[in-house]
Design a protein around this motif. Structure first.
Motif, PDB file in Angstrom:
ATOM      1  N   ALA A  59       1.049  -0.968  -0.007  1.00 24.20           N
ATOM      2  CA  ALA A  59       0.148  -0.248   0.193  1.00 24.20           C
ATOM      3  C   ALA A  59       0.780   0.918  -0.134  1.00 24.20           C
ATOM      4  CB  ALA A  59      -1.333   0.137   1.387  1.00 24.20           C
ATOM      5  N   PRO A  60       0.465   2.025  -0.633  1.00 22.00           N
ATOM      6  CA  PRO A  60       1.084   4.015  -0.086  1.00 22.00           C
ATOM      7  C   PRO A  60       0.939   4.243   0.962  1.00 22.00           C
ATOM      8  CG  PRO A  60      -1.097   4.294  -1.669  1.00 22.00           C
ATOM      9  CD  PRO A  60      -0.867   1.922  -1.162  1.00 22.00           C
ATOM     10  N   TYR A  61       1.522   3.396   1.748  1.00 24.29           N
ATOM     11  CA  TYR A  61       1.639   4.105   3.288  1.00 24.29           C
ATOM     12  C   TYR A  61       3.482   4.050   3.358  1.00 24.29           C
ATOM     13  CZ  TYR A  61      -3.190   3.766   3.182  1.00 24.29           C
ATOM     14  OH  TYR A  61      -4.320   3.360   3.539  1.00 24.29           O
ATOM     15  N   TRP A  62       3.253   5.342   4.135  1.00 21.36           N
ATOM     16  CA  TRP A  62       4.785   5.408   4.870  1.00 21.36           C
ATOM     17  C   TRP A  62       4.513   4.974   6.162  1.00 21.36           C
ATOM     18  CZ3 TRP A  62       9.407   4.679   3.311  1.00 21.36           C
ATOM     19  CH2 TRP A  62      10.678   4.568   4.286  1.00 21.36           C
ATOM     20  N   PHE A  63       5.726   4.071   6.614  1.00 23.35           N
ATOM     21  CA  PHE A  63       5.199   4.055   8.020  1.00 23.35           C
ATOM     22  C   PHE A  63       6.295   3.988   9.041  1.00 23.35           C
ATOM     23  CE2 PHE A  63       2.439   0.639   6.458  1.00 23.35           C
ATOM     24  CZ  PHE A  63       1.211   0.597   7.834  1.00 23.35           C
ATOM     25  N   HIS A  64       6.671   4.797  10.238  1.00 23.91           N
ATOM     26  CA  HIS A  64       7.734   5.188  10.897  1.00 23.91           C
ATOM     27  C   HIS A  64       8.227   3.631  10.821  1.00 23.91           C
ATOM     28  CE1 HIS A  64       5.069   5.847  14.782  1.00 23.91           C
ATOM     29  NE2 HIS A  64       4.867   5.667  13.233  1.00 23.91           N
ATOM     30  N   LEU A  65       9.255   4.499  12.040  1.00 20.96           N
ATOM     31  CA  LEU A  65      10.025   3.186  12.983  1.00 20.96           C
ATOM     32  C   LEU A  65       8.913   3.135  13.993  1.00 20.96           C
ATOM     33  CD1 LEU A  65      12.052   0.834  13.190  1.00 20.96           C
ATOM     34  CD2 LEU A  65      13.392   2.655  14.937  1.00 20.96           C
ATOM     35  N   ASP A  66       8.688   2.137  14.171  1.00 21.98           N
ATOM     36  CA  ASP A  66       7.600   0.938  15.424  1.00 21.98           C
ATOM     37  C   ASP A  66       7.625   0.034  15.578  1.00 21.98           C
ATOM     38  OD1 ASP A  66       6.160   1.175  17.369  1.00 21.98           O
ATOM     39  OD2 ASP A  66       3.967   1.751  16.390  1.00 21.98           O
ATOM     40  N   MET A  67       8.821  -0.534  16.703  1.00 22.43           N
ATOM     41  CA  MET A  67       8.758  -1.939  16.919  1.00 22.43           C
ATOM     42  C   MET A  67       7.678  -2.701  17.892  1.00 22.43           C
ATOM     43  SD  MET A  67      11.666  -2.371  15.769  1.00 22.43           S
ATOM     44  CE  MET A  67      12.416  -3.654  15.855  1.00 22.43           C
ATOM     45  N   GLU A  68       6.983  -2.042  17.860  1.00 26.46           N
ATOM     46  CA  GLU A  68       5.599  -2.024  18.733  1.00 26.46           C
ATOM     47  C   GLU A  68       4.687  -2.416  18.307  1.00 26.46           C
ATOM     48  OE1 GLU A  68       4.809   0.408  22.255  1.00 26.46           O
ATOM     49  OE2 GLU A  68       7.026  -0.090  23.347  1.00 26.46           O
ATOM     50  N   ARG A  69       4.406  -2.104  16.681  1.00 25.14           N
ATOM     51  CA  ARG A  69       3.337  -2.695  15.817  1.00 25.14           C
ATOM     52  C   ARG A  69       3.070  -3.513  15.614  1.00 25.14           C
ATOM     53  NH1 ARG A  69       5.383   0.243  11.281  1.00 25.14           N
ATOM     54  NH2 ARG A  69       4.968   2.249  12.276  1.00 25.14           N
ATOM     55  N   PRO A  70       3.194  -4.784  15.558  1.00 27.03           N
ATOM     56  CA  PRO A  70       2.434  -5.715  15.469  1.00 27.03           C
ATOM     57  C   PRO A  70       1.552  -5.975  16.192  1.00 27.03           C
ATOM     58  CG  PRO A  70       4.827  -6.324  14.815  1.00 27.03           C
ATOM     59  CD  PRO A  70       4.567  -5.278  15.677  1.00 27.03           C
TER      60      PRO A  70
END
Length: 105
Positions: A59-70
């Motif tokens: 998807a054309p979404y840029w995600f910042h660094l987030d190790m807790e995202r899962p």
């Protein structure tokens, strides 16, 4: 500048949103509220962002660094008028959503 909200990923102040660890290897991105056209509250699944720790997937979404995202189920998608949207996963999703909706009207 008055800080309205801050966590390990974002800072919301009077004038703008700052996304921490947006650029590689480290670097923040400051976005004035006036540049945000739309904020969407979007569910994340295993194939739609939950496993994306940093960067862009299909998807054309840029995600910042987030190790807790899962461990998170939703993201905020910011539309600034470009093809690539910003996907944001703050620790307090509801608080940041309310602030962005209030400040981007």
């Amino acid at each position: 500048m008055t800080v309205l909200y801050e966590d390990a990923h974002v800072v919301c102040d009077d004038d703008a949103l700052t996304i921490k660890r947006y650029y590689f290897p480290v670097g923040s991105k400051r976005i004035p509220y006036s540049e945000i056209r739309r904020v969407d509250d979007t569910p994340m699944g295993w194939l739609t962002g939950k496993l994306r720790l940093w960067g862009m997937g299909p998807a054309p979404y840029w995600f910042h660094l987030d190790m807790e995202r899962p461990g998170k189920d939703r993201c905020l998608v910011l539309d600034r008028g470009s093809f690539v949207k910003i996907a944001l996963t703050p620790d307090d999703h509801e608080a940041v959503l309310a602030l962005l909706r209030e400040r981007t009207r």
